[in-house]
Design an enzyme around this catalytic site. Sequence first.
Site, PDB file in Angstrom:
ATOM      1  N   CYS A 113    -106.492  -2.960  33.469  1.00 54.87           N
ATOM      2  CA  CYS A 113    -105.259  -2.229  33.165  1.00 54.87           C
ATOM      3  C   CYS A 113    -104.305  -2.144  34.350  1.00 54.87           C
ATOM      4  O   CYS A 113    -103.121  -1.874  34.173  1.00 54.87           O
ATOM      5  CB  CYS A 113    -105.606  -0.840  32.644  1.00 54.87           C
ATOM      6  SG  CYS A 113    -106.613  -0.925  31.161  1.00 54.87           S
ATOM      7  N   HIS A 255     -99.338   3.168  32.939  1.00 54.19           N
ATOM      8  CA  HIS A 255    -100.226   2.465  32.006  1.00 54.19           C
ATOM      9  C   HIS A 255    -100.532   3.393  30.836  1.00 54.19           C
ATOM     10  O   HIS A 255    -100.718   4.598  31.014  1.00 54.19           O
ATOM     11  CB  HIS A 255    -101.510   2.080  32.746  1.00 54.19           C
ATOM     12  CG  HIS A 255    -102.579   1.582  31.831  1.00 54.19           C
ATOM     13  ND1 HIS A 255    -102.385   0.511  30.993  1.00 54.19           N
ATOM     14  CD2 HIS A 255    -103.847   2.016  31.588  1.00 54.19           C
ATOM     15  CE1 HIS A 255    -103.483   0.312  30.291  1.00 54.19           C
ATOM     16  NE2 HIS A 255    -104.384   1.206  30.626  1.00 54.19           N
ATOM     17  N   ASN A 285    -103.668   0.961  23.745  1.00 57.01           N
ATOM     18  CA  ASN A 285    -103.837   0.438  25.096  1.00 57.01           C
ATOM     19  C   ASN A 285    -103.896  -1.084  25.028  1.00 57.01           C
ATOM     20  O   ASN A 285    -104.884  -1.646  24.554  1.00 57.01           O
ATOM     21  CB  ASN A 285    -105.128   1.012  25.696  1.00 57.01           C
ATOM     22  CG  ASN A 285    -105.380   0.543  27.119  1.00 57.01           C
ATOM     23  OD1 ASN A 285    -104.697  -0.344  27.627  1.00 57.01           O
ATOM     24  ND2 ASN A 285    -106.364   1.140  27.764  1.00 57.01           N
TER      25      ASN A 285
HETATM   26  O1  UT7 Z   1    -107.181   1.874  30.664  1.00 57.27           O
HETATM   27  C1  UT7 Z   1    -108.381   2.422  31.080  1.00 57.27           C
HETATM   28  C2  UT7 Z   1    -109.224   2.385  29.897  1.00 57.27           C
HETATM   29  N1  UT7 Z   1    -109.692   3.547  29.284  1.00 57.27           N
HETATM   30  C3  UT7 Z   1    -109.292   4.824  29.386  1.00 57.27           C
HETATM   31  O2  UT7 Z   1    -108.457   5.213  30.131  1.00 57.27           O
HETATM   32  C4  UT7 Z   1    -110.013   5.774  28.463  1.00 57.27           C
HETATM   33  C5  UT7 Z   1    -110.269   7.106  29.096  1.00 57.27           C
HETATM   34  N2  UT7 Z   1    -110.996   7.982  28.184  1.00 57.27           N
HETATM   35  C6  UT7 Z   1    -110.443   8.476  27.053  1.00 57.27           C
HETATM   36  O3  UT7 Z   1    -109.306   8.196  26.713  1.00 57.27           O
HETATM   37  C7  UT7 Z   1    -111.274   9.472  26.271  1.00 57.27           C
HETATM   38  O4  UT7 Z   1    -112.454   9.767  26.992  1.00 57.27           O
HETATM   39  C8  UT7 Z   1    -111.647   8.963  24.859  1.00 57.27           C
HETATM   40  C9  UT7 Z   1    -110.411   8.943  23.980  1.00 57.27           C
HETATM   41  C10 UT7 Z   1    -112.290   7.595  24.923  1.00 57.27           C
HETATM   42  C11 UT7 Z   1    -112.637   9.933  24.208  1.00 57.27           C
HETATM   43  O5  UT7 Z   1    -112.084  11.233  24.154  1.00 57.27           O
HETATM   44  P1  UT7 Z   1    -112.901  12.486  24.702  1.00 57.27           P
HETATM   45  O6  UT7 Z   1    -112.087  13.654  24.457  1.00 57.27           O
HETATM   46  O7  UT7 Z   1    -113.299  12.189  26.117  1.00 57.27           O
HETATM   47  O8  UT7 Z   1    -114.143  12.488  23.737  1.00 57.27           O
HETATM   48  P2  UT7 Z   1    -115.693  12.485  24.119  1.00 57.27           P
HETATM   49  O9  UT7 Z   1    -116.107  11.127  24.543  1.00 57.27           O
HETATM   50  O10 UT7 Z   1    -115.987  13.642  25.020  1.00 57.27           O
HETATM   51  O11 UT7 Z   1    -116.311  12.802  22.719  1.00 57.27           O
HETATM   52  C12 UT7 Z   1    -116.150  14.077  22.082  1.00 57.27           C
HETATM   53  C13 UT7 Z   1    -116.738  13.984  20.694  1.00 57.27           C
HETATM   54  C14 UT7 Z   1    -118.125  13.370  20.655  1.00 57.27           C
HETATM   55  O12 UT7 Z   1    -118.871  14.008  19.645  1.00 57.27           O
HETATM   56  P3  UT7 Z   1    -119.953  15.130  20.027  1.00 57.27           P
HETATM   57  O13 UT7 Z   1    -120.954  14.450  20.924  1.00 57.27           O
HETATM   58  O14 UT7 Z   1    -119.176  16.211  20.729  1.00 57.27           O
HETATM   59  O15 UT7 Z   1    -120.508  15.522  18.703  1.00 57.27           O
HETATM   60  C15 UT7 Z   1    -117.870  11.952  20.223  1.00 57.27           C
HETATM   61  O16 UT7 Z   1    -118.954  11.378  19.573  1.00 57.27           O
HETATM   62  O17 UT7 Z   1    -115.915  13.155  19.894  1.00 57.27           O
HETATM   63  C16 UT7 Z   1    -116.714  12.153  19.283  1.00 57.27           C
HETATM   64  N3  UT7 Z   1    -115.881  10.955  19.103  1.00 57.27           N
HETATM   65  C17 UT7 Z   1    -115.125  10.772  18.012  1.00 57.27           C
HETATM   66  N4  UT7 Z   1    -114.916  11.516  16.917  1.00 57.27           N
HETATM   67  C18 UT7 Z   1    -114.079  11.036  15.994  1.00 57.27           C
HETATM   68  C19 UT7 Z   1    -115.741   9.902  19.933  1.00 57.27           C
HETATM   69  N5  UT7 Z   1    -114.883   9.022  19.402  1.00 57.27           N
HETATM   70  C20 UT7 Z   1    -114.507   9.525  18.210  1.00 57.27           C
HETATM   71  C21 UT7 Z   1    -113.640   9.076  17.195  1.00 57.27           C
HETATM   72  N6  UT7 Z   1    -113.451   9.864  16.119  1.00 57.27           N
HETATM   73  N7  UT7 Z   1    -112.971   7.906  17.277  1.00 57.27           N
END
Ligand code: UT7
Length: 330
Positions: A113, A255, A285
Amino acid sequence: MPKAKITALGCYVPTGVLTNYDLEKMVETSNDWILERTGIAERHIAPQDVATSDMAVEASRALLAQRGIEADTIDAVIVCTVTPDMLFPATACLVQDRIGARGAWGFDLVAACSGFIFGLTTAAHLVSGGSHKRVLVVGADTMSRIIDYKDRATCILFGDAAGAMLVEPSEDGEETGFIGFLNEIDGSGGDYLKMPAGGSRIPASRETVDQRLHYVHQDGQQVFRYAVKKMYEVCRTLLDRHNLKVEDIAVMVPHQANRRIITAVAERLGMPCDRVLININRYGNTTAATIPLATRDAIAQGKLKKGDLVLFAAVGAGFTVGANLWRWSY
Ligand code: UT7
């Protein structure tokens, strides 16, 4: 005094759209969750017969048309991508041939990125060093080819696109152009975001395919925390280094990985939201293509005009971190 300036910009976005509602039918997720946690409503996906070089060529042709120049006047082609058509030859070679940049040299730049910012930094130095008159920087990624559409934590995030900018020498006495950069890599974070197989460490095999190792694997929370911290730090340090205040910046073009990352960085910097370009809702992204796509929108919205200071910033897999300051030239 600036010695290199950006003189043209071209973008290509495939027409096919994958909405959050489409994703609801593919994995256990919801439009509300995706919008709230990422800011993304839809992303564009390339058809199966379109590869990264195809999109890069389209973006480059748009740039050449805008600048009104022939491709054989380009001295170097830098293609920033993590989704090359093949591991080799470099996608830069494919693009150079297809657009007819005869006589140019070039290479692929793998910084995920942050790729486009590393590419712009390299081009600025090639040009300001005096050895190059026209350097084409392309950021292009067909992320849909390396995304696991069974993994809800990653498949909601990414889209496909390409964008290109042309870097040329500034005129004598001209005040616009490249001001400075602050780029870093931190390989200690490499495990948090990667495509594990397909290289010399874990070559492709039936097992690697069965284990879904040719897809993006990410620890989202670790990447999120690092991105907010480092994007803020490089922006703050770069501004301080050039004795600039946040108020001096007409627009920040970050980004586009997650709306919450962007707003958290802007808040820490004290940058008002209306001076931060966010278009993640429409594209997701697109990895190396987000900066040119967002710059195009900043120009279209009247937020970036000739003479304005623009701050580019990104964090990506590696980890890679980059920031660039330019005084916009057209
Ligand atoms: O360019 C660089 C590349 N990447 C990034 O910059 C990404 C950086 N990270 C992020 O943007 C975020 O961490 C994500 C969008 C990937 C995830 O969001 P989050 O708020 O950090 O969610 P999390 O991973 O803490 O997950 C929270 C909950 C989990 O469920 P439990 O364990 O609390 O029951 C996940 O399983 O949300 C769940 N979850 C979803 N639920 C519905 C994860 N993905 C999804 C989804 N839909 N698509």
